[in-house]
Design a protein around this motif. Sequence first.
Motif, mmCIF file in Angstrom:
data_model
loop_
_atom_site.group_PDB
_atom_site.id
_atom_site.type_symbol
_atom_site.label_atom_id
_atom_site.label_comp_id
_atom_site.label_asym_id
_atom_site.label_seq_id
_atom_site.Cartn_x
_atom_site.Cartn_y
_atom_site.Cartn_z
ATOM 1 N N GLN A 147 41.155 -53.204 -102.692
ATOM 2 C CA GLN A 147 41.585 -51.705 -102.611
ATOM 3 C C GLN A 147 40.230 -50.898 -102.974
ATOM 4 O O GLN A 147 40.036 -49.969 -102.164
ATOM 5 N N GLN A 148 39.619 -51.321 -103.863
ATOM 6 C CA GLN A 148 38.470 -50.540 -104.334
ATOM 7 C C GLN A 148 37.397 -50.632 -103.212
ATOM 8 O O GLN A 148 36.625 -49.612 -102.902
ATOM 9 N N ALA A 149 37.066 -51.920 -102.530
ATOM 10 C CA ALA A 149 36.266 -51.914 -101.606
ATOM 11 C C ALA A 149 36.625 -51.137 -100.244
ATOM 12 O O ALA A 149 35.848 -50.545 -99.554
ATOM 13 N N GLN A 150 37.910 -51.052 -99.995
ATOM 14 C CA GLN A 150 38.444 -50.266 -99.054
ATOM 15 C C GLN A 150 38.291 -48.725 -99.211
ATOM 16 O O GLN A 150 37.640 -48.254 -98.108
ATOM 17 N N LEU A 151 38.499 -48.373 -100.403
ATOM 18 C CA LEU A 151 37.983 -46.931 -100.517
ATOM 19 C C LEU A 151 36.508 -46.698 -100.354
ATOM 20 O O LEU A 151 36.208 -45.656 -99.957
ATOM 21 N N SER A 152 35.579 -47.664 -101.006
ATOM 22 C CA SER A 152 34.337 -47.548 -100.787
ATOM 23 C C SER A 152 33.910 -47.159 -99.512
ATOM 24 O O SER A 152 32.704 -46.699 -99.158
ATOM 25 N N LEU A 153 34.424 -48.065 -98.784
ATOM 26 C CA LEU A 153 34.044 -48.160 -97.149
ATOM 27 C C LEU A 153 34.476 -46.831 -96.440
ATOM 28 O O LEU A 153 33.978 -46.237 -95.646
ATOM 29 N N SER A 154 35.673 -46.486 -96.968
ATOM 30 C CA SER A 154 36.365 -45.093 -96.352
ATOM 31 C C SER A 154 35.295 -43.931 -96.778
ATOM 32 O O SER A 154 34.885 -43.049 -96.062
ATOM 33 N N ARG A 155 34.872 -43.683 -97.923
ATOM 34 C CA ARG A 155 33.695 -42.750 -98.535
ATOM 35 C C ARG A 155 32.352 -42.880 -97.526
ATOM 36 O O ARG A 155 31.954 -42.025 -97.398
ATOM 37 N N CYS A 156 31.941 -44.113 -97.488
ATOM 38 C CA CYS A 156 30.833 -44.188 -96.949
ATOM 39 C C CYS A 156 30.895 -43.802 -95.394
ATOM 40 O O CYS A 156 30.200 -43.191 -94.789
ATOM 41 N N LEU A 157 31.999 -44.180 -94.654
ATOM 42 C CA LEU A 157 32.234 -43.937 -93.526
ATOM 43 C C LEU A 157 32.168 -42.274 -93.343
ATOM 44 O O LEU A 157 31.942 -41.510 -92.320
ATOM 45 N N SER A 158 32.971 -41.654 -94.424
ATOM 46 C CA SER A 158 33.283 -40.179 -94.214
ATOM 47 C C SER A 158 32.041 -39.534 -94.373
ATOM 48 O O SER A 158 31.856 -38.528 -93.994
ATOM 49 N N SER A 159 30.979 -40.054 -94.985
ATOM 50 C CA SER A 159 29.754 -39.528 -95.399
ATOM 51 C C SER A 159 28.941 -39.519 -94.150
ATOM 52 O O SER A 159 27.994 -38.749 -93.905
ATOM 53 N N HIS A 160 29.283 -40.348 -93.133
ATOM 54 C CA HIS A 160 28.594 -40.463 -91.927
ATOM 55 C C HIS A 160 29.403 -39.395 -90.846
ATOM 56 O O HIS A 160 28.708 -39.043 -89.832
ATOM 57 N N GLN A 161 30.502 -38.988 -91.071
ATOM 58 C CA GLN A 161 31.057 -37.981 -89.982
ATOM 59 C C GLN A 161 30.364 -36.744 -89.846
ATOM 60 O O GLN A 161 29.936 -36.063 -91.032
ATOM 61 N N THR A 162 30.306 -36.082 -88.864
ATOM 62 C CA THR A 162 29.564 -34.842 -88.623
ATOM 63 C C THR A 162 31.150 -33.796 -88.337
ATOM 64 O O THR A 162 31.778 -34.104 -87.583
ATOM 65 N N ILE A 163 30.836 -32.670 -88.894
ATOM 66 C CA ILE A 163 31.822 -31.324 -88.824
ATOM 67 C C ILE A 163 31.440 -30.851 -87.542
ATOM 68 O O ILE A 163 30.535 -30.080 -87.976
ATOM 69 N N PRO A 164 32.082 -30.486 -86.669
ATOM 70 C CA PRO A 164 31.724 -29.595 -85.410
ATOM 71 C C PRO A 164 31.605 -28.201 -85.977
ATOM 72 O O PRO A 164 32.404 -27.719 -86.921
#
Length: 88
Positions: free
Chosen positions: A71-88
């Motif tokens: 679960q902690q690894a999944q949260l870390s991955l989610s945070r990492c992926l969120s950091s790569h998102q661009t907001i239009p």
Amino acid sequence: MRREDTCERVEKALRECHQRVPPGPSRNSACRHLNQALAMCLVSLACPEESEAVRTLCSTAGTALKRHQCQQAQLSLSRCLSSHQTIP
């Protein structure tokens, strides 16, 4: 072989699958494994350590500790992926 090259090859195979199979449920079924492979490849490019941690820690059921680590690894991955998102 570089991971980027692997993703490019999978993307090409997915495009070819979409060209060969007519739109609809049969295309979804025929190309599903390539869709999944490309998604995993791109995720591993964006967040390699976090992606590997999820793959390792969440691959099998285990103890309460392993489930917590997954679960902690999944949260870390989610945070990492969120950091790569661009907001239009």
